[in-house]
Design a protein around this motif. Structure first.
Motif, PDB file in Angstrom:
ATOM      1  N   ASP A  85       5.107  -3.770   7.829  1.00 38.16           N
ATOM      2  CA  ASP A  85       6.002  -2.794   8.456  1.00 38.16           C
ATOM      3  C   ASP A  85       5.172  -1.622   8.989  1.00 38.16           C
ATOM      4  N   ARG A 100       3.295  -8.594  17.855  1.00 37.26           N
ATOM      5  CA  ARG A 100       3.881  -9.932  17.790  1.00 37.26           C
ATOM      6  C   ARG A 100       3.970 -10.551  19.182  1.00 37.26           C
ATOM      7  N   GLN A 156       9.241 -13.801   5.990  1.00 40.62           N
ATOM      8  CA  GLN A 156      10.406 -12.920   5.910  1.00 40.62           C
ATOM      9  C   GLN A 156      11.463 -13.450   4.953  1.00 40.62           C
ATOM     10  N   ARG A 192      12.247 -10.603  -2.106  1.00 39.39           N
ATOM     11  CA  ARG A 192      11.660  -9.290  -2.356  1.00 39.39           C
ATOM     12  C   ARG A 192      11.728  -8.919  -3.828  1.00 39.39           C
ATOM     13  N   LEU A 236       5.513 -16.594  10.137  1.00 41.39           N
ATOM     14  CA  LEU A 236       6.154 -15.276  10.098  1.00 41.39           C
ATOM     15  C   LEU A 236       7.604 -15.392   9.668  1.00 41.39           C
ATOM     16  N   ALA A 237       8.303 -16.414  10.159  1.00 37.71           N
ATOM     17  CA  ALA A 237       9.681 -16.634   9.724  1.00 37.71           C
ATOM     18  C   ALA A 237       9.741 -16.963   8.240  1.00 37.71           C
ATOM     19  N   ASN A 275       3.570  -9.352   9.581  1.00 38.94           N
ATOM     20  CA  ASN A 275       4.750  -9.135   8.743  1.00 38.94           C
ATOM     21  C   ASN A 275       4.773  -7.751   8.121  1.00 38.94           C
ATOM     22  N   THR A 305       4.019 -15.342  -2.977  1.00 39.23           N
ATOM     23  CA  THR A 305       4.014 -15.655  -1.544  1.00 39.23           C
ATOM     24  C   THR A 305       3.566 -17.083  -1.263  1.00 39.23           C
TER      25      THR A 305
END
Length: 311
Positions: A113, A121, A195, A199, A191-192, A111, A220
């Motif tokens: 960046d 992935r 996301q 934030r 992972l889904a 995840n 998280t």
């Protein structure tokens, strides 16, 4: 002038129904294949296996009603039942909890960046498209005690080699390791979920001076608990039904160390021609899965957080 005869009311072929009733009829019509498929191919065989579990049926020949004798035999005199139960519980709980920890950490890394994240992935998802039979054959070579790749790596590091799937104590950890390699779908679900973590909450922790650990524990993990719960339920249901790996790689050995429940069902049904006993084992497995799933659902109220709950 003679009067024209009045039009006679036409007789309707089909009765008139209200719109709601027509929609209900159409709905039942469209769901009928699914309902019939469930009754014929799922519910019907389940009832049949329940009845067969109270019989002595050698497949070829007449069945004989024996009552609870099959269940009494499994819990009292059967030499393989408790070995299979221990192996299945060991694998199920070990693989599920290690899978959740491992896949969650990998999903957090994927995840990030960073450059080339699409490549990484893809690499982690590739094992999920490899057939289980093919991957089992590959892992048999990796685990070979004489010329396997894993022991070659251990020897290169100056460590003693392992028996892997050929050792009684190491066979189930070896199968768990293989199971972790093929946990791509769980990584994708995590992972889904990552996301979807808000934030603004992560930024609020930064503003308050929090570090990565504070973000993980305060934001998280609470938001990922529904995904952990989902993967835990599916993981237990799948782990209790493991068959292909042990059937191909070890055939239940060594010393019945990987004799899982489904493999025991296969042996009793098609190896020993004791279909009634196999059906009894299958129903014990069904009740075991139902019990573990119930416990997971029961305890989920205390640790699963749903975003937007008022409580």
């Amino acid at each position: 002038m003679t009067a024209l005869p009045a039009d006679k009311p036409t007789k309707r072929f089909f009765p008139t129904y209200s719109l709601r009733r027509r929609e209900a009829i159409a709905g039942y019509f469209f769901v009928a294949p699914g309902i019939l498929g469930f009754l014929i191919w799922v519910f019907g065989p389940m009832v049949a296996t329940l009845l067969l579990s109270f019989t002595d049926w050698p497949i070829i020949g007449q069945s004989k009603w024996v009552g609870l004798d099959n269940y009494v035999r499994l819990f009292t005199v059967d030499p393989f039942f408790y070995k299979s139960l221990r192996a299945t519980l060991y694998f199920a709980f070990g693989s599920v909890f290690l899978r959740i920890v491992y896949t969650f950490l990998v999903a957090m890394l994927l995840n990030q960046d960073v450059r080339g994240k699409a490549f990484f992935r893809t690499v982690y998802y590739l094992p999920s498209i490899v057939p289980v039979v093919a991957s089992s054959m590959i892992w048999m070579w990796l685990y070979h005690p004489d010329f396997g790749l894993f022991n070659a790596i251990l020897k290169g590091m100056g460590l003693p080699p392992s028996r892997w799937i050929h050792g009684t104590q190491s066979v189930i950890p070896s199968i768990i390791l293989m199971d972790l390699w093929a946990a791509s779908s769980t990584i994708l679900i995590f992972l889904a979920g990552l996301q979807g973590v808000p934030r603004q909450l992560l930024e609020a922790v930064e503003i308050d001076g929090g570090n990565w650990w504070n973000k993980l524990t305060a934001v998280t993990l609470p938001h990922m608990t529904p995904f952990i719960f989902f993967n835990m339920v599916l993981g237990f249901v799948s782990a209790f039904q493991i068959f292909t790996q042990s059937f191909i790689m070890t055939n239940g050995g060594p010393n019945d160390g990987s004799l899982f429940f489904v493999l025991l069902i296969y042996r009793e049904a098609f190896g020993n021609n004791r279909m009634g006993l196999a059906c009894a084992i299958a129903w014990i497995l069904f009740l075991l899965i139902a019990l573990v799933t119930f416990l997971v659902f029961k305890t989920s109220r205390s640790w699963v957080f749903y975003y937007g709950d008022e409580e």
